[in-house]
Design a protein around this motif. Structure first.
Motif, PDB file in Angstrom:
ATOM      1  N   VAL A   1     -10.308  64.074  50.081  1.00 22.10           N
ATOM      2  CA  VAL A   1      -9.583  64.145  49.159  1.00 22.10           C
ATOM      3  C   VAL A   1     -10.268  64.759  48.273  1.00 22.10           C
ATOM      4  CG1 VAL A   1      -9.569  62.682  47.062  1.00 22.10           C
ATOM      5  CG2 VAL A   1      -9.592  61.184  49.535  1.00 22.10           C
ATOM      6  N   LYS A   2      -9.157  65.862  48.059  1.00 20.24           N
ATOM      7  CA  LYS A   2      -9.315  66.856  46.785  1.00 20.24           C
ATOM      8  C   LYS A   2      -9.087  67.290  45.714  1.00 20.24           C
ATOM      9  CE  LYS A   2      -7.670  70.824  50.051  1.00 20.24           C
ATOM     10  NZ  LYS A   2      -6.569  72.161  50.431  1.00 20.24           N
ATOM     11  N   ALA A   3      -7.972  65.814  44.734  1.00 19.59           N
ATOM     12  CA  ALA A   3      -7.717  65.557  43.875  1.00 19.59           C
ATOM     13  C   ALA A   3      -7.041  64.158  44.370  1.00 19.59           C
ATOM     14  CB  ALA A   3      -6.490  66.419  43.117  1.00 19.59           C
ATOM     15  N   THR A   4      -7.713  63.002  42.712  1.00 17.55           N
ATOM     16  CA  THR A   4      -6.616  62.021  43.131  1.00 17.55           C
ATOM     17  C   THR A   4      -6.693  61.936  41.510  1.00 17.55           C
ATOM     18  OG1 THR A   4      -7.277  59.677  43.065  1.00 17.55           O
ATOM     19  CG2 THR A   4      -8.924  60.677  43.346  1.00 17.55           C
ATOM     20  N   SER A   5      -5.376  60.805  41.608  1.00 20.42           N
ATOM     21  CA  SER A   5      -5.132  60.566  39.614  1.00 20.42           C
ATOM     22  C   SER A   5      -5.091  59.392  39.051  1.00 20.42           C
ATOM     23  CB  SER A   5      -4.165  61.609  39.075  1.00 20.42           C
ATOM     24  OG  SER A   5      -2.526  60.650  40.734  1.00 20.42           O
ATOM     25  N   ILE A   6      -5.378  58.837  37.755  1.00 26.16           N
ATOM     26  CA  ILE A   6      -4.857  57.790  37.876  1.00 26.16           C
ATOM     27  C   ILE A   6      -3.698  57.203  37.382  1.00 26.16           C
ATOM     28  CG2 ILE A   6      -6.110  55.943  35.666  1.00 26.16           C
ATOM     29  CD1 ILE A   6      -8.436  57.509  35.141  1.00 26.16           C
ATOM     30  N   CYS A   7      -3.555  56.354  37.784  1.00 24.05           N
ATOM     31  CA  CYS A   7      -2.554  55.696  37.954  1.00 24.05           C
ATOM     32  C   CYS A   7      -2.824  54.165  36.249  1.00 24.05           C
ATOM     33  CB  CYS A   7      -1.351  54.580  39.304  1.00 24.05           C
ATOM     34  SG  CYS A   7      -0.302  53.784  38.437  1.00 24.05           S
TER      35      CYS A   7
ATOM     36  N   PHE B   1      -2.644  70.188  54.764  1.00 26.53           N
ATOM     37  CA  PHE B   1      -2.605  69.364  53.589  1.00 26.53           C
ATOM     38  C   PHE B   1      -1.674  68.627  52.947  1.00 26.53           C
ATOM     39  CE2 PHE B   1      -1.636  70.692  48.440  1.00 26.53           C
ATOM     40  CZ  PHE B   1      -2.371  69.647  48.231  1.00 26.53           C
ATOM     41  N   VAL B   2      -1.863  67.211  52.415  1.00 24.20           N
ATOM     42  CA  VAL B   2      -1.395  66.552  52.494  1.00 24.20           C
ATOM     43  C   VAL B   2      -1.255  65.532  51.493  1.00 24.20           C
ATOM     44  CG1 VAL B   2      -0.762  66.163  54.860  1.00 24.20           C
ATOM     45  CG2 VAL B   2      -2.646  64.387  54.158  1.00 24.20           C
ATOM     46  N   SER B   3      -0.579  63.947  51.122  1.00 23.61           N
ATOM     47  CA  SER B   3      -0.030  64.159  50.275  1.00 23.61           C
ATOM     48  C   SER B   3       0.343  62.109  50.979  1.00 23.61           C
ATOM     49  CB  SER B   3       0.784  63.590  48.863  1.00 23.61           C
ATOM     50  OG  SER B   3       0.005  65.095  48.166  1.00 23.61           O
ATOM     51  N   ALA B   4       0.256  60.745  50.277  1.00 24.75           N
ATOM     52  CA  ALA B   4       0.840  60.121  50.727  1.00 24.75           C
ATOM     53  C   ALA B   4       1.552  58.907  50.660  1.00 24.75           C
ATOM     54  CB  ALA B   4      -0.069  59.396  51.485  1.00 24.75           C
ATOM     55  N   GLU B   5       2.803  58.048  50.548  1.00 26.36           N
ATOM     56  CA  GLU B   5       3.471  57.067  50.684  1.00 26.36           C
ATOM     57  C   GLU B   5       2.456  56.166  50.499  1.00 26.36           C
ATOM     58  OE1 GLU B   5       5.271  54.212  49.428  1.00 26.36           O
ATOM     59  OE2 GLU B   5       6.606  55.958  48.995  1.00 26.36           O
ATOM     60  N   THR B   6       2.063  55.153  49.428  1.00 28.48           N
ATOM     61  CA  THR B   6       1.370  54.092  48.862  1.00 28.48           C
ATOM     62  C   THR B   6       1.427  53.460  49.673  1.00 28.48           C
ATOM     63  OG1 THR B   6       1.882  53.864  47.062  1.00 28.48           O
ATOM     64  CG2 THR B   6       0.077  55.652  47.681  1.00 28.48           C
TER      65      THR B   6
ATOM     66  N   ALA C   1     -12.881  58.547  45.882  1.00 29.03           N
ATOM     67  CA  ALA C   1     -13.559  58.702  46.708  1.00 29.03           C
ATOM     68  C   ALA C   1     -13.687  60.419  47.335  1.00 29.03           C
ATOM     69  CB  ALA C   1     -13.567  57.853  48.193  1.00 29.03           C
ATOM     70  N   GLU C   2     -14.315  60.339  47.797  1.00 26.06           N
ATOM     71  CA  GLU C   2     -14.672  61.853  48.821  1.00 26.06           C
ATOM     72  C   GLU C   2     -13.361  62.075  50.111  1.00 26.06           C
ATOM     73  OE1 GLU C   2     -17.961  63.752  48.587  1.00 26.06           O
ATOM     74  OE2 GLU C   2     -18.731  61.466  48.322  1.00 26.06           O
ATOM     75  N   TYR C   3     -13.547  60.630  50.822  1.00 24.54           N
ATOM     76  CA  TYR C   3     -12.738  61.227  51.990  1.00 24.54           C
ATOM     77  C   TYR C   3     -12.020  58.739  52.070  1.00 24.54           C
ATOM     78  CZ  TYR C   3     -15.516  64.022  53.575  1.00 24.54           C
ATOM     79  OH  TYR C   3     -16.253  65.349  54.292  1.00 24.54           O
ATOM     80  N   VAL C   4     -10.495  59.464  52.896  1.00 29.20           N
ATOM     81  CA  VAL C   4      -9.528  57.726  52.582  1.00 29.20           C
ATOM     82  C   VAL C   4      -8.753  57.921  54.024  1.00 29.20           C
ATOM     83  CG1 VAL C   4      -7.715  59.572  51.190  1.00 29.20           C
ATOM     84  CG2 VAL C   4      -8.072  56.658  51.549  1.00 29.20           C
ATOM     85  N   ALA C   5      -8.700  57.096  54.832  1.00 30.57           N
ATOM     86  CA  ALA C   5      -7.782  56.605  56.098  1.00 30.57           C
ATOM     87  C   ALA C   5      -6.557  55.922  55.623  1.00 30.57           C
ATOM     88  CB  ALA C   5      -8.851  55.531  57.155  1.00 30.57           C
ATOM     89  N   LEU C   6      -5.249  56.574  56.262  1.00 32.01           N
ATOM     90  CA  LEU C   6      -5.041  56.263  55.997  1.00 32.01           C
ATOM     91  C   LEU C   6      -3.558  55.813  57.709  1.00 32.01           C
ATOM     92  CD1 LEU C   6      -3.128  57.691  52.959  1.00 32.01           C
ATOM     93  CD2 LEU C   6      -3.967  55.472  53.107  1.00 32.01           C
ATOM     94  N   PRO C   7      -2.833  55.124  57.543  1.00 32.27           N
ATOM     95  CA  PRO C   7      -1.964  55.873  58.836  1.00 32.27           C
ATOM     96  C   PRO C   7      -0.590  56.829  58.643  1.00 32.27           C
ATOM     97  CG  PRO C   7      -1.701  53.249  57.555  1.00 32.27           C
ATOM     98  CD  PRO C   7      -2.439  54.371  57.034  1.00 32.27           C
TER      99      PRO C   7
ATOM    100  N   GLY D   1      -7.711  52.993  43.813  1.00 28.17           N
ATOM    101  CA  GLY D   1      -7.066  54.140  43.555  1.00 28.17           C
ATOM    102  C   GLY D   1      -5.954  54.339  44.292  1.00 28.17           C
ATOM    103  N   HIS D   2      -4.531  55.484  44.887  1.00 28.77           N
ATOM    104  CA  HIS D   2      -3.654  55.406  45.681  1.00 28.77           C
ATOM    105  C   HIS D   2      -2.997  56.532  45.145  1.00 28.77           C
ATOM    106  CE1 HIS D   2      -1.570  53.121  42.361  1.00 28.77           C
ATOM    107  NE2 HIS D   2      -0.729  53.999  42.169  1.00 28.77           N
ATOM    108  N   GLU D   3      -3.200  57.437  44.250  1.00 30.13           N
ATOM    109  CA  GLU D   3      -2.669  58.730  44.321  1.00 30.13           C
ATOM    110  C   GLU D   3      -3.497  60.029  44.572  1.00 30.13           C
ATOM    111  OE1 GLU D   3       0.336  57.278  39.915  1.00 30.13           O
ATOM    112  OE2 GLU D   3      -1.360  59.145  40.219  1.00 30.13           O
ATOM    113  N   PHE D   4      -3.619  61.004  45.496  1.00 31.53           N
ATOM    114  CA  PHE D   4      -3.976  61.711  46.401  1.00 31.53           C
ATOM    115  C   PHE D   4      -3.501  63.048  45.888  1.00 31.53           C
ATOM    116  CE2 PHE D   4      -3.678  60.060  50.352  1.00 31.53           C
ATOM    117  CZ  PHE D   4      -3.499  60.841  50.815  1.00 31.53           C
ATOM    118  N   SER D   5      -4.224  64.169  46.678  1.00 34.86           N
ATOM    119  CA  SER D   5      -3.827  65.029  48.264  1.00 34.86           C
ATOM    120  C   SER D   5      -5.295  65.514  48.574  1.00 34.86           C
ATOM    121  CB  SER D   5      -3.567  66.107  46.620  1.00 34.86           C
ATOM    122  OG  SER D   5      -3.860  66.741  46.291  1.00 34.86           O
TER     123      SER D   5
END
Length: 346
Positions: A36-42, A88-93, A126-132, A66-70
């Motif tokens: 994770v490079k950046a994550t924002s509060i929703c 370099f990615v973001s994600a549909e949550t 977090a520093e890392y996130v796992a996603l499909p 948390g769910h918003e990030f790049s």
């Protein structure tokens, strides 16, 4: 990847959260691991943090939220071929099932079995996130990580505004939280003739002007319905985008809409809202839409195109930055309404 990481954990059924050292997520065959490079509060994260009625019935601590990030892909599952390490990615949550009647007819955004990242699954504070891998959106390599992290909520705004015709029409944005502020910029970019922003928070009304609102109205100082009546010569606004969730504001939205207009509701009222269906919906012949998530992935393409065009400038929306360990400062600002978008940096 083995090892430990820092993460913001909703550690108990109650107010608050805490920084913990937890295991870096293990990925399955169809998943990727992202640094994770950046994550924002929703606003949803604030619901969880403050432990309101909705969160008490929905989430099950302890877990990383948390769910918003790049971020950057650092590891691929055995079956992943659609992306590569270094992307370099973001994600549909919204993680959807693919087999319910809605998914089978292409309506993935209203999948009956949706799981939301950071609500129903481990999240990205977090520093890392796992996603499909199927949930990822590849970003332009030169996009700033902060901007990339707020594409998901911008998608909410785009879906709400563009769920009907807007060009040349008057649009009322009720509620100037971050998504409402994004909706202002989107409405202006796609040709709304007038964009009215309603809120009771001076800080966010100032931001509304920066985001392009034609009028910014403090709803406790001016009667919103009377203001609209005067501005439109008694006709009402063509489109209402309800972002506040406040019962009074919602009822005002139905009063200010013109006959044949559209009311699109993204907000989540915490209780029952009384609406005069006969007078304010049926006899007006209006369209009322519930908006959830983003059209997958049509809305993401629209977000990407709007940002690339330069027609939507969302930089004024990002008002605060904090290291991940200072997350509580960001939540405090969100709760007080003294910020736009708060970005955390792991």
């Amino acid at each position: 990847m083995n090892g430990k990481m820092k993460a913001v954990v909703k550690h108990k059924r109650g107010y608050g959260a805490e920084i913990q050292t937890v295991d870096i997520p293990k990925i399955h065959d169809e998943e990727v691991l992202i640094k994770v490079k950046a994550t924002s509060i929703c606003g949803t994260d604030v619901h969880i943090y403050t432990w309101d009625e909705w969160s008490r019935s929905r989430v099950n601590p302890p877990y990383v939220f948390g769910h918003e990030f790049s971020g950057e892909i650092v590891e691929l599952g055995a079956h992943v071929t659609s992306v590569k390490v270094g992307d370099f990615v973001s994600a549909e949550t919204h993680i959807v099932c693919g087999v319910c009647p809605q998914c089978l007819t292409g309506q993935y955004h209203i999948c009956k079995n949706t799981k939301i990242v950071g609500v129903d699954t481990q999240g990205c504070f977090a520093e890392y996130v796992a996603l499909p891998a199927k949930n990822l959106w590849r970003n332009p390599i030169d996009m700033h990580a902060d901007i990339a992290s707020i594409q998901e909520p911008m998608g909410n705004a785009v879906h709400t505004v563009l769920s009907g015709d807007v060009a040349g029409k008057s649009v009322a944005i009720i509620g100037c939280g971050p998504i409402g502020l994004l909706a202002i910029a989107v409405a202006k970019a796609v040709g709304a003739s007038t964009v009215l922003a309603f809120d009771v928070n001076d800080y966010r009304l100032d931001l509304a002007k920066k985001m392009g609102a034609t009028h910014a109205i403090h709803s406790n100082l001016l009667d919103p319905i009377a203001f609209v009546e005067q501005l439109t010569n008694g006709c009402g606004v063509d489109v209402v985008c309800e972002m506040s969730g406040h019962p009074t504001a919602i009822k005002q939205g139905f009063k200010m809409i013109t006959n044949g207009g559209r009311v699109s509701i993204l907000s989540l009222p915490t209780g029952t809202v009384e609406v005069n269906i006969t007078e304010d919906i049926v006899f007006k012949g209006i369209t009322v839409q519930g908006i959830t998530g983003r059209l997958m992935f049509k809305t993401w393409q629209q977000v990407s195109n709007l940002l690339a065009s330069g027609q939507v400038n969302i930089k004024p929306l990002i008002t605060h930055h904090f290291p991940l360990g200072e997350f509580a400062k960001g939540f405090d600002l969100m709760i007080k309404g003294q910020c736009g978008k708060v970005v955390l940096h792991p």
